[in-house]
Design a protein around this motif. Structure first.
Motif, PDB file in Angstrom:
ATOM      1  N   GLU A   1       0.696  -1.525  -0.095  1.00  0.00           N
ATOM      2  CA  GLU A   1       0.101   0.275  -0.196  1.00  0.00           C
ATOM      3  C   GLU A   1       1.168   1.195  -0.122  1.00  0.00           C
ATOM      4  O   GLU A   1       0.427   2.218  -0.798  1.00  0.00           O
ATOM      5  N   VAL A   2       2.352   0.887   1.213  1.00  0.00           N
ATOM      6  CA  VAL A   2       2.743   2.099   0.978  1.00  0.00           C
ATOM      7  C   VAL A   2       3.807   2.703  -0.532  1.00  0.00           C
ATOM      8  O   VAL A   2       4.079   3.422  -0.984  1.00  0.00           O
ATOM      9  N   ALA A   3       3.937   1.955  -1.192  1.00  0.00           N
ATOM     10  CA  ALA A   3       4.990   1.645  -2.235  1.00  0.00           C
ATOM     11  C   ALA A   3       4.350   2.128  -3.377  1.00  0.00           C
ATOM     12  O   ALA A   3       4.877   2.900  -4.164  1.00  0.00           O
ATOM     13  N   ARG A   4       2.951   1.774  -3.447  1.00  0.00           N
ATOM     14  CA  ARG A   4       1.898   2.065  -4.985  1.00  0.00           C
ATOM     15  C   ARG A   4       1.503   3.483  -4.426  1.00  0.00           C
ATOM     16  O   ARG A   4       1.936   4.475  -5.279  1.00  0.00           O
ATOM     17  N   ARG A   5       1.327   3.824  -2.619  1.00  0.00           N
ATOM     18  CA  ARG A   5       1.578   5.511  -2.785  1.00  0.00           C
ATOM     19  C   ARG A   5       2.224   6.035  -3.448  1.00  0.00           C
ATOM     20  O   ARG A   5       2.381   7.531  -3.730  1.00  0.00           O
ATOM     21  N   VAL A   6       3.856   5.843  -3.133  1.00  0.00           N
ATOM     22  CA  VAL A   6       5.250   6.516  -3.259  1.00  0.00           C
ATOM     23  C   VAL A   6       5.516   6.161  -4.805  1.00  0.00           C
ATOM     24  O   VAL A   6       6.955   6.286  -5.079  1.00  0.00           O
ATOM     25  N   GLU A   7       4.557   5.500  -5.715  1.00  0.00           N
ATOM     26  CA  GLU A   7       5.274   4.905  -6.366  1.00  0.00           C
ATOM     27  C   GLU A   7       6.435   3.945  -6.369  1.00  0.00           C
ATOM     28  O   GLU A   7       7.126   4.077  -8.020  1.00  0.00           O
TER      29      GLU A   7
ATOM     30  N   ARG B   1       9.578  18.278  -4.828  1.00  0.00           N
ATOM     31  CA  ARG B   1       8.302  18.706  -3.580  1.00  0.00           C
ATOM     32  C   ARG B   1       7.195  18.370  -4.016  1.00  0.00           C
ATOM     33  O   ARG B   1       6.385  18.870  -2.740  1.00  0.00           O
ATOM     34  N   ALA B   2       6.898  18.163  -5.450  1.00  0.00           N
ATOM     35  CA  ALA B   2       4.751  18.543  -5.906  1.00  0.00           C
ATOM     36  C   ALA B   2       4.394  17.062  -4.544  1.00  0.00           C
ATOM     37  O   ALA B   2       3.797  16.663  -4.388  1.00  0.00           O
ATOM     38  N   GLU B   3       5.451  15.766  -5.100  1.00  0.00           N
ATOM     39  CA  GLU B   3       4.964  14.853  -3.841  1.00  0.00           C
ATOM     40  C   GLU B   3       4.875  14.754  -3.199  1.00  0.00           C
ATOM     41  O   GLU B   3       4.338  14.510  -2.073  1.00  0.00           O
ATOM     42  N   LEU B   4       6.012  15.107  -2.088  1.00  0.00           N
ATOM     43  CA  LEU B   4       6.080  15.753  -0.860  1.00  0.00           C
ATOM     44  C   LEU B   4       5.046  16.718  -0.333  1.00  0.00           C
ATOM     45  O   LEU B   4       4.335  16.026   0.512  1.00  0.00           O
ATOM     46  N   LYS B   5       4.791  17.509  -0.957  1.00  0.00           N
ATOM     47  CA  LYS B   5       3.387  18.279  -0.806  1.00  0.00           C
ATOM     48  C   LYS B   5       2.178  17.539  -0.598  1.00  0.00           C
ATOM     49  O   LYS B   5       1.251  18.170   0.582  1.00  0.00           O
ATOM     50  N   HIS B   6       1.923  16.762  -2.160  1.00  0.00           N
ATOM     51  CA  HIS B   6       0.196  16.349  -1.794  1.00  0.00           C
ATOM     52  C   HIS B   6       0.464  15.016  -0.994  1.00  0.00           C
ATOM     53  O   HIS B   6      -0.081  14.574  -0.699  1.00  0.00           O
ATOM     54  N   LEU B   7       1.555  14.610  -0.691  1.00  0.00           N
ATOM     55  CA  LEU B   7       1.284  13.098   0.061  1.00  0.00           C
ATOM     56  C   LEU B   7       1.083  14.360   1.378  1.00  0.00           C
ATOM     57  O   LEU B   7       0.675  13.494   2.432  1.00  0.00           O
ATOM     58  N   GLN B   8       2.084  15.034   2.103  1.00  0.00           N
ATOM     59  CA  GLN B   8       1.764  15.475   3.187  1.00  0.00           C
ATOM     60  C   GLN B   8       0.285  16.109   2.939  1.00  0.00           C
ATOM     61  O   GLN B   8      -0.683  16.093   4.698  1.00  0.00           O
ATOM     62  N   HIS B   9      -0.392  16.335   2.159  1.00  0.00           N
ATOM     63  CA  HIS B   9      -1.770  16.474   2.380  1.00  0.00           C
ATOM     64  C   HIS B   9      -2.377  15.628   2.653  1.00  0.00           C
ATOM     65  O   HIS B   9      -3.929  15.099   3.394  1.00  0.00           O
ATOM     66  N   GLU B  10      -2.330  14.555   2.059  1.00  0.00           N
ATOM     67  CA  GLU B  10      -2.977  12.990   1.784  1.00  0.00           C
ATOM     68  C   GLU B  10      -3.259  12.415   2.320  1.00  0.00           C
ATOM     69  O   GLU B  10      -4.171  11.917   3.351  1.00  0.00           O
TER      70      GLU B  10
ATOM     71  N   ASP C   1      19.307  16.326  -8.246  1.00  0.00           N
ATOM     72  CA  ASP C   1      19.718  17.073  -8.841  1.00  0.00           C
ATOM     73  C   ASP C   1      18.043  18.434  -9.315  1.00  0.00           C
ATOM     74  O   ASP C   1      17.356  17.938  -8.235  1.00  0.00           O
ATOM     75  N   ALA C   2      18.355  19.617  -9.840  1.00  0.00           N
ATOM     76  CA  ALA C   2      17.161  20.013  -9.718  1.00  0.00           C
ATOM     77  C   ALA C   2      16.232  19.997 -10.123  1.00  0.00           C
ATOM     78  O   ALA C   2      14.793  20.225  -9.769  1.00  0.00           O
ATOM     79  N   LYS C   3      16.075  19.335 -11.367  1.00  0.00           N
ATOM     80  CA  LYS C   3      14.813  18.637 -12.153  1.00  0.00           C
ATOM     81  C   LYS C   3      13.911  17.584 -10.873  1.00  0.00           C
ATOM     82  O   LYS C   3      12.889  17.194 -10.712  1.00  0.00           O
ATOM     83  N   LEU C   4      15.205  16.515  -9.714  1.00  0.00           N
ATOM     84  CA  LEU C   4      14.081  15.607  -9.248  1.00  0.00           C
ATOM     85  C   LEU C   4      13.852  16.323  -7.951  1.00  0.00           C
ATOM     86  O   LEU C   4      13.038  16.335  -7.578  1.00  0.00           O
ATOM     87  N   ARG C   5      14.931  17.740  -7.576  1.00  0.00           N
ATOM     88  CA  ARG C   5      13.765  18.728  -6.691  1.00  0.00           C
ATOM     89  C   ARG C   5      12.849  19.190  -6.669  1.00  0.00           C
ATOM     90  O   ARG C   5      11.717  19.179  -6.132  1.00  0.00           O
ATOM     91  N   VAL C   6      12.326  18.888  -8.206  1.00  0.00           N
ATOM     92  CA  VAL C   6      10.968  20.350  -8.532  1.00  0.00           C
ATOM     93  C   VAL C   6       9.964  18.633  -8.548  1.00  0.00           C
ATOM     94  O   VAL C   6       8.981  19.071  -7.767  1.00  0.00           O
ATOM     95  N   GLN C   7      10.344  17.738  -8.420  1.00  0.00           N
ATOM     96  CA  GLN C   7       9.311  16.418  -8.763  1.00  0.00           C
ATOM     97  C   GLN C   7       9.141  15.956  -7.784  1.00  0.00           C
ATOM     98  O   GLN C   7       7.885  16.645  -7.166  1.00  0.00           O
TER      99      GLN C   7
END
Length: 354
Positions: free
Chosen positions: A116-122, A173-182, A165-171
């Motif tokens: 369940e957790v693995a699916r949540r973080v892909e 950030r979005a995942e962290l924000k969504h996870l915390q909201h969820e 790296d810069a591109k991964l940080r942007v990605q």
């Protein structure tokens, strides 16, 4: 309820005070970012919540319970580190499920929760891999999943994106924000990166030399800085800060900067602050010109052009239109947006309202 409360908290290392008289409430389900430069006390503050550093004075409460003398393993917090801290000999599944193994959760239940957790973080397609077979972003997801599976009262995150790296940080950030909201888990996040703070936080606590200089929403911190430190630390590019003096509401600097309309302010040692997006390139001979200065550099960022001018000893950065074209040493006239300049007292470092 899983609020975190600091009451008059002090942390000393010998004669050095790392955190001084900290009073702060992290609200239930809030994402609070501790932001500041190295050595400001932000990581020490977080480690005191985890129980990894003892409190010299004051009290810390988690969910209403005083935890000063509670061992780390009984505080019901989960930490995510900058270094991932994964077990190299264990698979992704075993790394994620390790907290459940320690708690002696039945294996069937462990497998179900790990999936369940693995699916949540892909990560559900990578469960058999070892950490060395993963990218940096995937390793950080494993560390996050291991924290999530514990269902703690509080998440503590210590610069978790710094190694990406810069591109991964942007990605991420979005995942962290969504996870915390969820997940709706109270989160304390430590970083020196003000972009992370602005994009992730419900509120930001800007720390400097062991104290919180300002606490507020990202919008409040950006639009209404209360001290010179906060003004210069928040923003990318940072706020332009120009030394000069102000007499009867008129600011002047040795570099030729002149701004009037500052009320009745007077200060022999003042600092004028203005953000790059609040400075506009003007036609030659404009009545609204605040300074004329030569171009020092021009940088195209894609959506805009950063134009740096040299006004005396100061370098002023202007966020101009993406189609702006200019040559080195070309004289340019600029004007500051009315109502978008800030005035600070150099001695006290506080903002001067006018």
């Amino acid at each position: 309820m899983a609020s975190v409360v600091f009451q008059d908290v002090v942390k000393k290392f010998g004669t050095f005070t790392a955190v001084s008289d900290l009073n702060l409430e992290v609200r239930d389900k809030e994402f609070l970012v501790l932001l500041g430069p190295s050595g400001c006390g932000k990581t020490t503050t977080m480690r005191m919540v985890a129980g990894l550093e003892e409190v010299t004075a004051g009290e810390i409460f988690i969910g209403g319970d005083r935890v000063n003398d509670v061992l780390p393993k009984y505080r019901d917090v989960a930490m995510v580190f900058q270094s991932y801290a994964l077990y190299p000999h264990l698979s992704v599944a075993d790394n994620i499920g390790y907290p459940l193994k320690i708690r002696k959760v039945p294996q069937d239940k462990q497998r179900q929760m790990v999936m369940e957790v693995a699916r949540r973080v892909e990560l559900d397609g990578l469960l058999d891999r070892l950490p060395k077979q993963l990218s940096g972003g995937q390793r950080q997801r494993v560390a996050l999943a291991r924290a999530i599976i514990r269902t703690p009262k509080v998440f503590l995150m210590d610069e978790p994106l710094s190694n990406l790296d810069a591109k991964l940080r942007v990605q991420m950030r979005a995942e962290l924000k969504h996870l915390q909201h969820e997940l709706q888990v109270t989160t304390i996040y430590v970083t020196h990166d003000q972009i992370e703070a602005m994009t992730l936080a419900h509120r930001v606590a800007v720390m400097n030399k062991g104290v919180i200089e300002q606490l507020g929403t990202p919008r409040q911190i950006y639009n209404d800085p209360r001290t010179l430190f906060v003004a210069g630390f928040i923003g990318s590019p940072p706020m332009n800060l120009i030394d000069g003096e102000v007499k009867d509401g008129v600011f002047t600097s040795l570099g030729g900067v002149r701004v009037d309309g500052l009320g009745s302010a007077n200060a022999a040692s003042a600092v004028l602050g203005v953000r790059p997006e609040d400075i506009h390139v003007l036609p030659a001979g404009s009545e609204k010109t605040n300074v004329m200065a030569p171009i020092y550099s021009v940088e195209l960022t894609g959506e805009s052009t950063l134009v740096t001018l040299r006004a005396g000893a100061a370098l002023l950065t202007v966020r101009a239109d993406k189609n702006f074209v200019g040559d080195f040493d070309q004289m340019v006239e600029i004007g500051f947006a009315p109502g978008r300049v800030f005035l600070f007292d150099r001695q006290s470092q506080d903002r001067v309202d006018f």
